[in-house]
Design a protein around this motif. Structure first.
Motif, mmCIF file in Angstrom:
data_model
loop_
_atom_site.group_PDB
_atom_site.id
_atom_site.type_symbol
_atom_site.label_atom_id
_atom_site.label_comp_id
_atom_site.label_asym_id
_atom_site.label_seq_id
_atom_site.Cartn_x
_atom_site.Cartn_y
_atom_site.Cartn_z
ATOM 1 N N MET A 1 99.576 84.466 36.724
ATOM 2 C CA MET A 1 100.693 85.326 37.098
ATOM 3 C C MET A 1 101.967 84.713 36.524
ATOM 4 S SD MET A 1 101.450 86.724 40.931
ATOM 5 C CE MET A 1 99.786 87.234 41.249
ATOM 6 N N SER A 2 102.813 85.507 35.941
ATOM 7 C CA SER A 2 104.012 84.995 35.295
ATOM 8 C C SER A 2 105.095 84.659 36.314
ATOM 9 C CB SER A 2 104.557 86.019 34.302
ATOM 10 O OG SER A 2 105.157 87.093 34.989
ATOM 11 N N SER A 3 106.007 83.813 35.904
ATOM 12 C CA SER A 3 107.115 83.446 36.781
ATOM 13 C C SER A 3 108.014 84.652 37.066
ATOM 14 C CB SER A 3 107.926 82.300 36.188
ATOM 15 O OG SER A 3 108.495 82.686 34.963
ATOM 16 N N LYS A 4 108.065 85.601 36.116
ATOM 17 C CA LYS A 4 108.856 86.815 36.355
ATOM 18 C C LYS A 4 108.263 87.616 37.510
ATOM 19 C CE LYS A 4 110.728 87.529 31.758
ATOM 20 N NZ LYS A 4 110.849 88.455 30.633
ATOM 21 N N HIS A 5 106.939 87.668 37.551
ATOM 22 C CA HIS A 5 106.280 88.411 38.635
ATOM 23 C C HIS A 5 106.514 87.713 39.978
ATOM 24 C CE1 HIS A 5 103.574 91.287 40.400
ATOM 25 N NE2 HIS A 5 102.880 90.314 40.935
ATOM 26 N N ILE A 6 106.435 86.413 40.010
ATOM 27 C CA ILE A 6 106.684 85.669 41.250
ATOM 28 C C ILE A 6 108.128 85.867 41.688
ATOM 29 C CG2 ILE A 6 106.816 83.352 42.261
ATOM 30 C CD1 ILE A 6 103.977 84.585 41.910
ATOM 31 N N HIS A 7 109.036 85.842 40.736
ATOM 32 C CA HIS A 7 110.450 86.074 41.067
ATOM 33 C C HIS A 7 110.619 87.475 41.668
ATOM 34 C CE1 HIS A 7 114.735 85.448 40.873
ATOM 35 N NE2 HIS A 7 114.890 86.572 40.192
ATOM 36 N N TYR A 8 109.939 88.443 41.057
ATOM 37 C CA TYR A 8 109.976 89.809 41.597
ATOM 38 C C TYR A 8 109.429 89.841 43.024
ATOM 39 C CZ TYR A 8 108.220 94.400 42.771
ATOM 40 O OH TYR A 8 107.928 95.554 43.451
ATOM 41 N N LEU A 9 108.307 89.174 43.269
ATOM 42 C CA LEU A 9 107.714 89.167 44.615
ATOM 43 C C LEU A 9 108.668 88.545 45.636
ATOM 44 C CD1 LEU A 9 104.014 88.154 43.850
ATOM 45 C CD2 LEU A 9 104.851 90.406 44.582
ATOM 46 N N ARG A 10 109.332 87.491 45.253
ATOM 47 C CA ARG A 10 110.293 86.845 46.174
ATOM 48 C C ARG A 10 111.478 87.763 46.471
ATOM 49 N NH1 ARG A 10 109.248 81.171 43.528
ATOM 50 N NH2 ARG A 10 107.619 80.475 44.929
ATOM 51 N N ARG A 11 111.955 88.463 45.442
ATOM 52 C CA ARG A 11 113.041 89.430 45.663
ATOM 53 C C ARG A 11 112.576 90.571 46.558
ATOM 54 N NH1 ARG A 11 113.559 89.724 40.038
ATOM 55 N NH2 ARG A 11 113.123 91.943 40.264
ATOM 56 N N ILE A 48 102.300 85.788 47.231
ATOM 57 C CA ILE A 48 103.046 84.589 46.835
ATOM 58 C C ILE A 48 102.247 83.341 47.206
ATOM 59 C CG2 ILE A 48 105.128 83.228 47.242
ATOM 60 C CD1 ILE A 48 106.591 85.950 47.727
ATOM 61 N N ALA A 49 101.690 83.318 48.404
ATOM 62 C CA ALA A 49 100.917 82.163 48.859
ATOM 63 C C ALA A 49 99.680 81.954 47.992
ATOM 64 C CB ALA A 49 100.522 82.337 50.319
ATOM 65 N N ALA A 50 99.004 83.026 47.633
ATOM 66 C CA ALA A 50 97.818 82.921 46.785
ATOM 67 C C ALA A 50 98.197 82.334 45.428
ATOM 68 C CB ALA A 50 97.159 84.284 46.619
ATOM 69 N N TRP A 51 99.291 82.779 44.875
ATOM 70 C CA TRP A 51 99.750 82.246 43.600
ATOM 71 C C TRP A 51 100.121 80.773 43.733
ATOM 72 C CZ3 TRP A 51 104.442 80.176 42.000
ATOM 73 C CH2 TRP A 51 104.548 79.936 40.636
ATOM 74 N N SER A 52 100.805 80.428 44.822
ATOM 75 C CA SER A 52 101.207 79.042 45.039
ATOM 76 C C SER A 52 99.989 78.131 45.166
ATOM 77 C CB SER A 52 102.079 78.921 46.287
ATOM 78 O OG SER A 52 103.296 79.594 46.097
ATOM 79 N N ASN A 53 98.953 78.610 45.848
ATOM 80 C CA ASN A 53 97.729 77.815 45.986
ATOM 81 C C ASN A 53 97.045 77.637 44.635
ATOM 82 O OD1 ASN A 53 98.056 77.490 48.731
ATOM 83 N ND2 ASN A 53 96.781 79.244 49.254
ATOM 84 N N ASP A 54 97.063 78.668 43.813
ATOM 85 C CA ASP A 54 96.427 78.598 42.499
ATOM 86 C C ASP A 54 97.138 77.618 41.576
ATOM 87 O OD1 ASP A 54 94.539 80.431 43.263
ATOM 88 O OD2 ASP A 54 95.449 82.113 42.200
ATOM 89 N N THR A 55 98.444 77.512 41.736
ATOM 90 C CA THR A 55 99.217 76.656 40.827
ATOM 91 C C THR A 55 99.536 75.292 41.438
ATOM 92 O OG1 THR A 55 101.315 77.582 41.603
ATOM 93 C CG2 THR A 55 100.269 78.632 39.692
ATOM 94 N N GLY A 56 99.120 75.091 42.685
ATOM 95 C CA GLY A 56 99.386 73.815 43.330
ATOM 96 C C GLY A 56 100.757 73.727 43.959
ATOM 97 N N GLY A 57 101.503 74.809 43.939
ATOM 98 C CA GLY A 57 102.830 74.826 44.563
ATOM 99 C C GLY A 57 102.734 75.018 46.065
ATOM 100 N N SER A 58 103.818 74.766 46.746
ATOM 101 C CA SER A 58 103.798 74.936 48.203
ATOM 102 C C SER A 58 104.907 75.816 48.702
ATOM 103 C CB SER A 58 103.896 73.563 48.884
ATOM 104 O OG SER A 58 105.107 72.944 48.537
ATOM 105 N N ARG A 59 105.705 76.376 47.793
ATOM 106 C CA ARG A 59 106.837 77.199 48.211
ATOM 107 C C ARG A 59 106.381 78.629 48.492
ATOM 108 N NH1 ARG A 59 111.889 79.492 45.213
ATOM 109 N NH2 ARG A 59 113.172 79.898 47.013
ATOM 110 N N VAL A 60 106.565 79.055 49.746
ATOM 111 C CA VAL A 60 106.264 80.431 50.148
ATOM 112 C C VAL A 60 107.563 81.059 50.593
ATOM 113 C CG1 VAL A 60 104.956 81.875 51.738
ATOM 114 C CG2 VAL A 60 103.933 79.782 50.833
#
Length: 61
Positions: A1-11, A48-60
């Protein structure tokens, strides 16, 4: 998933939160609409959480 998509999800998560807050403050809030918005917000948070788990991130959102 691209960072643009994650940014969109957060917005989108923030937008839904604001809309829930706005509807809750109305004199006669639409409880069905609020429930629907909360479900959408939770779905976005899960994505967002699923993406964070896939990439090793913890920010939800």
């Amino acid at each position: 998933m691209s960072s643009k998509h994650i940014h969109y999800l957060r917005r989108e998560h923030a937008r839904l939160d604001a809309e829930i807050d706005r509807e809750s403050r109305r004199r006669l809030p639409d409880e069905v609409l609020i429930a629907r918005l909360k479900k959408l917000k939770l779905a976005v948070k899960d994505q967002i959480a699923a993406w964070s788990n896939d990439t090793g991130g913890s920010r939800v959102a």
